[in-house]
Scaffold this active site. Structure first.
Site: not given
Ligand SMILES: O=CC(=O)O
Length: 325
Positions: A251, A280, A298
């Site tokens: 993240r 984001e 992402h």
């Molecule tokens: O970022 C993607 C997830 O957490 O599955």
């Protein structure tokens, strides 16, 4: 009764309202398969605040028991408090940091994380980003498209992956899948995790600054929470050093992004491959001109296999909830 009918939760007069926070990546398929059970309230397709959106849809907030979401939109304490009958939040992701879990437990709301087995996809992206930064693939591609194949070669001197010392932050399913892949490239692994793992032979570091000091590459794979927020700060980056590279598939909030941009621009670290960002969908524009940075929106788990699996698990979680409530 046909098998499919047995699974229908309600007849058409009593469709359960399902509040859906986007984005609608394969949502049309999910919708088609589940339209006999739910009235989909597509909050993702409206710019309005939630209360206004529901008023426009003529939906009483107290009729909503379930939310379907993913990391693109926060499920905040305000949203949770606004929906007094909310009982379950299903996220198609592995991470749950976009959901206010404290507020959920205060109101006894279940949270189901419906991510399919996508650790391998995320690990593929981590290795892809690392190879791209080291071999300057995207930078060379941009150059060729703009100027043709003749190039000042020194700009594209890369660095080989074999032999790199890789510090993995978070040796869960994703971190382990990254390690398996990088072993095949001849890298040596070490790791930081909440606790040392009993059956892992890689050296364990309880301190991320020390891990960075002994690594050429840091790969971030851990969840974001209060303990891991800004786990990579300026001190960690300085310890990683001028040739060091950071890959983040966890993240954005795991890194102090302002410091990351600063360190990249000052040459305090060598490069970065980033699939996630602190705010984001905003990506710091200073990164756009840096050829030692590779950016991805992402997207690591957005393979059709993983998406299918996530939406299937989401449907199952919702069905189990509604058939027992
Ligand atoms: O970022 C993607 C997830 O957490 O599955």
């Amino acid at each position: 009764m046909a098998m499919e009918d047995k699974h229908n939760l309600k007849d058409n007069k009593e469709l359960q309202p399902l509040l859906v926070f986007g984005p609608p990546i394969i949502f049309p398929t999910f919708e088609a398969q589940n339209s006999h059970n739910y009235r989909f309230l597509k909050a993702f397709s409206s710019q309005d605040p939630l209360h206004q959106f529901l008023t426009e849809q003529k939906v009483d907030p107290s009729s909503i028991q379930a939310i379907l979401c993913n990391p693109a939109q926060k499920v905040s304490a305000d949203v949770i408090r606004f929906l007094p009958s909310l009982r379950i939040i299903v996220t198609t992701s592995a991470g749950t940091d976009h959901i206010d879990l404290v507020e959920c437990s205060r109101h006894s709301i279940q949270v189901a994380c419906a991510a399919g087995d996508h650790a391998g996809d995320v690990a593929d992206m981590a290795v892809g980003l690392l190879l791209d930064v080291l071999c300057k693939i995207s930078a060379a591609d941009r150059h060729v498209r703009k100027r043709g194949p003749s190039m000042p070669l020194n700009v594209f001197f890369g660095s080989k992956l074999k032999g790199k010392r890789v510090g993995i932050v978070g040796l869960g399913k994703i971190g382990t899948a990254v390690a398996e892949r990088l072993e095949a490239f001849g890298c040596s692994m070490m790791y930081n995790s909440r606790k040392e793992k009993a059956f892992i032979s890689y050296p364990f570091y309880s301190n991320v600054v020390e891990l960075a000091g002994d690594s050429d590459v840091l790969v971030l794979c851990c969840p974001l929470n209060e303990e891991t927020r800004h786990i990579v700060n300026r001190e960690v980056m300085l310890a990683l050093g001028k040739d060091g590279c950071i890959v983040n598939v966890g993240r954005g909030g795991l890194i102090d992004e302002k410091e990351l941009v600063q360190c990249l621009m000052e040459g305090e670290i060598g490069g970065a491959g980033l699939d996630v960002f602190e705010n984001e969908p905003i990506v710091p524009t200073d990164l756009f001109s840096l050829d030692n940075v590779v950016l991805s929106p992402h997207a690591s788990s957005l393979t059709s296999d993983s998406l299918d699996e996530s939406y299937k698990l989401s449907a199952e979680a919702l069905q189990v909830f509604f058939s027992s409530n």
